[in-house]
Design a protein around this motif. Structure first.
Motif, mmCIF file in Angstrom:
data_model
loop_
_atom_site.group_PDB
_atom_site.id
_atom_site.type_symbol
_atom_site.label_atom_id
_atom_site.label_comp_id
_atom_site.label_asym_id
_atom_site.label_seq_id
_atom_site.Cartn_x
_atom_site.Cartn_y
_atom_site.Cartn_z
ATOM 1 N N GLY A 36 0.798 -1.207 0.000
ATOM 2 C CA GLY A 36 0.000 0.000 0.000
ATOM 3 C C GLY A 36 0.831 1.257 0.000
ATOM 4 N N LEU A 37 0.171 2.344 -0.327
ATOM 5 C CA LEU A 37 0.811 3.649 -0.370
ATOM 6 C C LEU A 37 -0.189 4.715 0.042
ATOM 7 C CD1 LEU A 37 3.075 5.660 -1.248
ATOM 8 C CD2 LEU A 37 2.136 5.520 -3.569
ATOM 9 N N VAL A 38 0.177 5.491 1.053
ATOM 10 C CA VAL A 38 -0.587 6.674 1.423
ATOM 11 C C VAL A 38 0.206 7.881 0.923
ATOM 12 C CG1 VAL A 38 -1.689 7.978 3.268
ATOM 13 C CG2 VAL A 38 -1.418 5.496 3.499
ATOM 14 N N GLU A 39 -0.380 8.641 0.024
ATOM 15 C CA GLU A 39 0.318 9.769 -0.597
ATOM 16 C C GLU A 39 -0.197 11.105 -0.065
ATOM 17 O OE1 GLU A 39 1.125 8.956 -5.066
ATOM 18 O OE2 GLU A 39 -0.808 7.986 -4.627
ATOM 19 N N ARG A 40 0.622 12.131 -0.280
ATOM 20 C CA ARG A 40 0.288 13.516 0.060
ATOM 21 C C ARG A 40 -0.017 13.690 1.553
ATOM 22 N NH1 ARG A 40 -2.399 12.810 -4.915
ATOM 23 N NH2 ARG A 40 -4.491 12.833 -4.018
ATOM 24 N N VAL A 41 0.785 13.017 2.390
ATOM 25 C CA VAL A 41 0.661 13.177 3.842
ATOM 26 C C VAL A 41 1.010 14.623 4.207
ATOM 27 C CG1 VAL A 41 1.546 12.454 6.098
ATOM 28 C CG2 VAL A 41 1.227 10.760 4.265
ATOM 29 N N GLY A 42 0.150 15.258 5.014
ATOM 30 C CA GLY A 42 0.403 16.631 5.439
ATOM 31 C C GLY A 42 -0.099 17.674 4.476
ATOM 32 N N GLN A 43 -0.683 17.243 3.351
ATOM 33 C CA GLN A 43 -1.220 18.186 2.371
ATOM 34 C C GLN A 43 -2.744 18.243 2.496
ATOM 35 O OE1 GLN A 43 0.489 17.470 -1.563
ATOM 36 N NE2 GLN A 43 2.376 16.718 -0.633
ATOM 37 N N SER A 45 -5.221 17.300 0.660
ATOM 38 C CA SER A 45 -5.980 16.090 0.344
ATOM 39 C C SER A 45 -5.019 14.947 0.079
ATOM 40 C CB SER A 45 -6.867 16.323 -0.884
ATOM 41 O OG SER A 45 -7.517 15.117 -1.274
ATOM 42 N N GLY A 46 -5.209 13.816 0.763
ATOM 43 C CA GLY A 46 -4.349 12.663 0.588
ATOM 44 C C GLY A 46 -5.024 11.580 -0.227
ATOM 45 N N HIS A 47 -4.260 10.503 -0.495
ATOM 46 C CA HIS A 47 -4.790 9.395 -1.297
ATOM 47 C C HIS A 47 -4.168 8.100 -0.809
ATOM 48 C CE1 HIS A 47 -6.758 7.677 -4.839
ATOM 49 N NE2 HIS A 47 -5.678 6.917 -4.975
ATOM 50 N N LEU A 48 -5.003 7.059 -0.686
ATOM 51 C CA LEU A 48 -4.528 5.750 -0.263
ATOM 52 C C LEU A 48 -4.792 4.718 -1.351
ATOM 53 C CD1 LEU A 48 -4.791 3.950 3.107
ATOM 54 C CD2 LEU A 48 -5.836 2.847 1.125
ATOM 55 N N THR A 49 -3.785 3.897 -1.637
ATOM 56 C CA THR A 49 -3.928 2.757 -2.538
ATOM 57 C C THR A 49 -3.511 1.515 -1.768
ATOM 58 O OG1 THR A 49 -3.332 4.143 -4.432
ATOM 59 C CG2 THR A 49 -3.292 1.758 -4.762
ATOM 60 N N HIS A 50 -4.389 0.521 -1.719
ATOM 61 C CA HIS A 50 -4.152 -0.707 -0.957
ATOM 62 C C HIS A 50 -4.369 -1.888 -1.895
ATOM 63 C CE1 HIS A 50 -4.098 -3.142 2.783
ATOM 64 N NE2 HIS A 50 -5.060 -3.862 2.226
ATOM 65 N N PHE A 57 -7.533 -1.293 -4.198
ATOM 66 C CA PHE A 57 -8.562 -0.427 -3.641
ATOM 67 C C PHE A 57 -7.941 0.934 -3.347
ATOM 68 C CE2 PHE A 57 -8.901 -4.841 -2.305
ATOM 69 C CZ PHE A 57 -10.146 -5.200 -2.780
ATOM 70 N N ASP A 58 -8.617 1.989 -3.752
ATOM 71 C CA ASP A 58 -8.038 3.306 -3.489
ATOM 72 C C ASP A 58 -9.137 4.319 -3.162
ATOM 73 O OD1 ASP A 58 -8.741 3.218 -6.376
ATOM 74 O OD2 ASP A 58 -7.957 5.255 -6.367
ATOM 75 N N ARG A 59 -8.752 5.340 -2.415
ATOM 76 C CA ARG A 59 -9.702 6.395 -2.082
ATOM 77 C C ARG A 59 -8.950 7.639 -1.647
ATOM 78 N NH1 ARG A 59 -11.166 6.693 3.643
ATOM 79 N NH2 ARG A 59 -10.054 5.123 4.875
ATOM 80 N N ASP A 60 -9.603 8.770 -1.772
ATOM 81 C CA ASP A 60 -9.078 10.032 -1.263
ATOM 82 C C ASP A 60 -9.449 10.157 0.212
ATOM 83 O OD1 ASP A 60 -8.070 10.854 -3.759
ATOM 84 O OD2 ASP A 60 -10.034 11.624 -4.352
ATOM 85 N N LEU A 61 -8.593 10.786 0.975
ATOM 86 C CA LEU A 61 -8.856 10.955 2.402
ATOM 87 C C LEU A 61 -7.945 12.045 2.955
ATOM 88 C CD1 LEU A 61 -7.233 7.903 4.276
ATOM 89 C CD2 LEU A 61 -6.530 8.738 2.040
ATOM 90 N N GLU A 62 -8.243 12.509 4.149
ATOM 91 C CA GLU A 62 -7.407 13.501 4.809
ATOM 92 C C GLU A 62 -6.347 12.800 5.646
ATOM 93 O OE1 GLU A 62 -9.509 16.438 7.013
ATOM 94 O OE2 GLU A 62 -10.792 17.049 5.333
ATOM 95 N N VAL A 63 -5.082 13.138 5.408
ATOM 96 C CA VAL A 63 -3.982 12.567 6.189
ATOM 97 C C VAL A 63 -3.059 13.713 6.621
ATOM 98 C CG1 VAL A 63 -3.839 10.136 5.540
ATOM 99 C CG2 VAL A 63 -3.046 11.854 3.933
#
Length: 402
Positions: A36-43, A45-50, A57-63
């Motif tokens: 998996g990869l959680v991208e744009r941490v601290g920005q 809008s973030g994005h997770l790919t699992h 499976f992927d979705r946008d989320l706040e990280v």
């Protein structure tokens, strides 16, 4: 999704400044049962790919921070599997870039280890702080598991002082911990062992030159399984030409640009680390784009490839002198594993150093270790896919086993 409960699995974490990469790795086989990869941490809008055997499976989320990224990772496992509670997780392995001269091997993470990793942040200000943020978040989330730090620099601490020491005023060097640390050690260690096994040799009796060629690139001379010299130095800027880094350059260029161009230290740092290398020479970073442009007759791309391969040939020559006997040259990482033109540009006409390239074998594509030299080549040329996550998993199991 099912997972063998008898196999020992390790959750491997690689926390970057704005990302969190993770894998669940079977320590005995290297198979990843989930990535998996959680991208744009601290920005904003973030994005997770699992990814599991059941799909991606992927979705946008706040990280907002690494703690949130770690919780998002945990939620992805709960929602999409595999079930970590049933996975026989024996440890969490963390990639840490800089271990300084303190860590010549992987270590169990406790509060004191955290303190030292933090203290070493001045040697890797872009890497150690996010590595540490990932460690702290994971220790909180997986408090019942042992956590192990695996350092990119550890493999290179076996270098003799003549290779690790710069000819700088000793008092200044000692006070500010200026020496050659190297990087990519986890990859070099893995590839050196796998290359030895491919050759049917004991790693402790094998001499290799390992070329880790990705956006960052480094060469290492490995004598009897131990790093005795490497191209990266105090920082990953020294050595080979890279995607955006200069590699070896006269340090007086810094003084010249400061005095003549009025550039600040931060501007020169940005120039040499982010706006130079193949990007500075061609305006492109991806080696596939550069080789395609060279094939179309782009003069800048042609010259850049010549410079890139020439620098590699210089290091092969130097490390041949250092090792005395070379059993194999091993290419690895994105460019090393996939760019036949780069490998040919490096190895063609190296018969005087014992390397005879098999042009047809070099063009073949495979995700397995393979030989690209002729059967009668005194020095073998190999392509060995790297697997840093598996190496981290192995190290984590070895450390927790005592």
């Amino acid at each position: 999704m099912s997972m063998s409960t008898t196999a020992e699995h390790v959750l491997v974490i690689n926390a970057g400044s704005s990302s969190l990469k993770y894998q669940v790795v079977d320590e005995s086989t290297g198979a990843a049962t989930a990535t998996g990869l959680v991208e744009r941490v601290g920005q904003a809008s973030g994005h997770l790919t699992h990814t599991t055997d059941d799909g991606e499976f992927d979705r946008d989320l706040e990280v907002p921070d690494h703690t949130a990224a770690m919780k998002a990772m945990s939620a992805a496992f709960e929602e999409h599997g595999p079930d970590l509670a049933a996975a026989n997780l024996v440890a969490v392995g963390h990639r840490v870039v800089q271990g300084g001269a303190r860590f010549g091997h992987s270590v169990l993470i406790d509060d004191e280890a955290e303190r030292i990793i933090d203290e070493l942040s001045d040697l890797a200000p872009l890497h150690n702080p996010p590595n540490l943020a990932g460690i702290r978040a994971a220790r909180e989330l997986f408090a019942d598991l042992p956590h192990v730090a695996v350092f990119d620099t550890s493999f290179h601490l076996s270098m003799p002082e003549r290779a690790a020491t710069y000819a700088l005023d000793r008092e200044v060097a000692d006070r500010y911990r200026v020496r050659r640390y190297g990087a990519h050690g986890t990859s070099h260690q893995y590839v050196a062992r796998e290359a030895s096994h491919f050759l049917g040799r004991d790693p402790a009796e094998t001499n290799l030159i390992v070329l880790h060629l990705g956006n960052g690139a480094s060469a290492t001379a490995v004598a009897n399984g131990r790093s005795v010299d490497t191209s990266m130095g105090l920082t990953p800027l020294e050595g080979l030409v890279m995607g955006t880094r200069t590699g070896d350059i006269d340090p007086a260029v810094v003084f010249h640009l400061s005095r003549q161009a009025g550039m600040s230290i931060d501007e020169i740092d940005n120039l040499m680390n982010r706006r130079s290398g193949m990007y500075g020479l061609t305006g492109m970073i991806d080696m596939r784009d550069i080789t395609a442009a060279a094939d179309q007759g782009d003069d800048a791309a042609v010259l850049a490839l010549e410079i890139y391969c020439y620098r590699l040939r210089k290091y092969i020559g130097a490390y041949t002198a250092v090792l005395g006997r070379v059993d194999a040259i091993a290419f690895t990482a994105g460019i090393g594993e996939n760019s036949a033109p780069v490998r040919a540009g490096v190895l063609t006409d190296l018969a005087h150093l014992g390397v005879r390239l098999d042009a047809a074998a070099n063009e073949e594509r495979s995700d397995r270790a393979r030989r690209i030299s002729t059967p009668d080549s005194p020095v073998a040329a190999l392509v060995v896919p790297t697997n840093e996550e598996w190496e981290i998993a192995r190290e984590a199991v070895a450390i927790t086993a005592g």
